[in-house]
Design an enzyme around this catalytic site. Structure first.
Site, PDB file in Angstrom:
ATOM      1  NE  ARG A  44      -2.735   7.892  -1.702  1.00  0.00           N
ATOM      2  CZ  ARG A  44      -2.778   6.733  -2.348  1.00  0.00           C
ATOM      3  NH1 ARG A  44      -2.680   6.708  -3.662  1.00  0.00           N
ATOM      4  NH2 ARG A  44      -2.903   5.600  -1.689  1.00  0.00           N
ATOM      5  CG  HIS A  95      -2.014   0.970   1.199  1.00  0.00           C
ATOM      6  ND1 HIS A  95      -1.816   2.336   1.200  1.00  0.00           N
ATOM      7  CD2 HIS A  95      -3.359   0.789   1.141  1.00  0.00           C
ATOM      8  CE1 HIS A  95      -2.994   2.941   1.151  1.00  0.00           C
ATOM      9  NE2 HIS A  95      -3.943   2.033   1.108  1.00  0.00           N
TER      10      HIS A  95
END
Ligand code: MEZ
Length: 534
Positions: A339, A319
């Site tokens: 994000r 990740h």
């Protein structure tokens, strides 16, 4: 604390450039650029970190070296240690694993009326499902469709997934959300009840359904309540250490081990579902992990030793945004939702060095390149990292967005004196997910008859890279299917009579013939740094 003044000084550069960076629309990489980047910087391409298997059905295939050690390791038992004629438990469907897939399977199997039982080495809910944060994908908005979801997922996985598995995943996604909603999952909704959805990396539509930034915990809480309310037996702190076969080589139960007393028990079953989750706690290539304490690849070992093949066991997901600082939460997940809500990735010079929502493998490789070849990472004292400009979320969406949409992130960093509304945070890739696993057919069956697999332990659904939110989805869709299919099969067959553990010796002989001398006890069950019981 490590050079805290220096970090604060560097964070000032990010703050100075925030207004300019917020308006930037970084371009997407071309397919060619992505391929070159991955080959040079993604950990899956580091050939010396892999070992070619010398025994078992995947002989000749490469897997991470730590996994090879376990796949070609030594059983914790020998056949003489248990009396298979005197089962301690008798059930129709035996489910190994108490996470999202295991619980979903149990609920659906129980619904058909068959005798169902869960066995789990920790407690029900101690699983990666519980740790999932950002959400679960489903194409249920007017501008979206399962076909578009299919294209995103299949492309994001480098066109390597089994098409029939992706089709099953995306077409059953909307009903999976409805099922969870009815069971009581508190999804984020508009005042009129419409589900709020956001983008994830590699999604062409906003289809991430979430419960703030603790979506997995909310889903797992609901599934656990349902399992317990139905009175489905859950044998906790009890690990499966070998699958038992019948005289025809079909699965017929498992040998269990009490984690505290080490007592061995026999569970006889008509069908068995492996739902043991992932492998983050093997810390491939020395990476930290976002995974729960029990993620030690047990199901891969259990299945492999009885002849169930693996698919894409050489591909892992790092990740992109594991916590890079502070040390107490090093490697912990910083959800992709940060994000999705508008935070950008920024290097030491305050430059936005990529589009924040490229697929995960590309984003992770890009961060690694920034910290190595480009030497634009920030030295945290724990290694290099890049900035994730969290205050940009409020700059773009208004004050209060962070507390409302990602409160768990705010709390996690707040505990260490970092206010993510005001200061950017430091991130670096963390081992998050095994893209591959036991090879399954669309009915969740493995290569061994009466042995099923679902959830992270299964391979082929996501190809060589998984998109955000398709894992919570896969544990629900394939968990439910495994439960239904294993139950239907159990209804059509008799209790296995002649049970055997002959495969243990057979596998040992194969290892000996291949010249492998390996005394590593497998499955591993707990990470190597676990406190030993007295
Ligand atoms: O699917 C995942 O892995 C997920 C939702 C993770 C996250 O970034 O929140």
């Amino acid at each position: 604390m490590y050079k805290i003044d220096k970090l604060n000084e560097l964070a000032e550069i990010v703050a100075e450039k925030r207004a300019e960076n917020a308006n930037l629309e970084p371009r997407r990489m071309t397919a060619e650029e992505k391929d070159t980047l991955l080959a040079a910087f993604h950990p899956d391409y580091k050939q010396d970190e892999f070992t070619v298997l010398s025994a078992g059905v995947n002989k000749g295939d490469k897997v991470p070296s730590q996994l090879a050690e376990l796949l070609q390791g030594k059983s914790r038992i020998s056949a003489e240690d248990v009396d298979l004629n005197k089962p301690d438990y008798d059930t129709d469907v035996l489910i190994i694993g108490g996470g999202g897939a295991g619980a979903s399977a149990a609920i659906e199997a129980d619904e058909t009326g068959v005798k169902t039982m869960i066995v789990t080495k920790l407690r029900i809910g101690d699983a990666n499902t519980m740790m999932a944060e950002g959400g679960i994908q489903a194409a249920d908005k007017p501008n979206d469709s399962p076909a578009i979801h299919y294209i995103d997922a299949f492309g994001g996985g480098h066109f390597a997934a089994k098409p029939e598995l992706v089709k099953n995943l995306v077409t059953k996604a909307p009903s999976a959300i409805q099922w969870l909603n009815k069971l009581g999952v508190e999804f984020d909704k508009e005042p009129d009840g419409t589900m709020i959805t956001t983008h994830g990396g590699g999604t062409s539509r906003k289809r991430m359904h979430a419960a703030k930034d603790y979506s997995g915990a909310e889903i797992m809480r609901t599934l656990r309540d349902e399992v317990l309310n139905r009175g489905i037996p859950v044998i906790d702190f009890t690990a499966a250490v070998e699958i038992i076969l019948d005289e025809n080589g079909k699965a017929g139960g498992a040998v269990l081990m009490n984690m505290e007393t080490k007592e061995l028990l026999v569970a006889r079953a008509k069908t068995v579902i492996i739902a043991t989750g992932g492998a983050g706690r093997l810390h491939y290539q020395g990476f930290p992990t976002s995974n729960h304490y029990g993620a030690t690849a047990d199901g891969l070992i259990l299945g492999y030793r009885v002849g169930a093949g693996l698919l894409y066991a050489d591909t892992l997901q790092y990740h992109p945004t594991g916590t890079g600082y502070p040390e107490q939460i090093f490697g912990a997940l910083v959800t992709e939702k940060v994000r999705s809500l508008g935070a950008k990735l920024v290097n030491i010079d305050g430059e936005v060095f990529m589009h924040p929502l490229e697929t995960r493998d590309v984003t992770a490789a890009s961060i690694i390149r920034e910290c190595t070849e480009r030497n634009k990472g920030i030295d945290t004292g724990l290694g290099k990292a890049v900035w994730l400009d969290t205050p940009m979320i409020e700059y773009k969406n208004g004050e209060g967005t962070i507390e409302k949409r990602i409160p768990a992130m705010m709390r996690m960093f707040g505990k260490y004196g970092i206010d993510i509304r005001k200061e950017p945070i430091l991130v670096y890739p963390t081992l998050h997910y095994q893209n591959g696993g036991l090879n399954i057919s669309v009915d969740c069956s493995t290569d061994v008859e009466n042995l099923y697999a679902a959830g992270e332990v299964a391979g082929g659904i996501h190809g060589r890279n998984r998109l955000m939110g398709n894992s919570l989805l896969d544990v629900i869709v394939f968990g439910r299917d495994a439960g239904k299919n294993a139950a239907m099969k159990a209804k059509s067959i008799a209790i296995p009579e002649k049970l055997t553990l002959a495969h243990i010796e057979k596998f040992n002989n194969e290892l000996a013939q291949a010249g492998i001398e390996n005394n590593t006890a497998s499955p591993m069950l707990l990470p190597h740094y676990a406190r030993k019981s007295k």
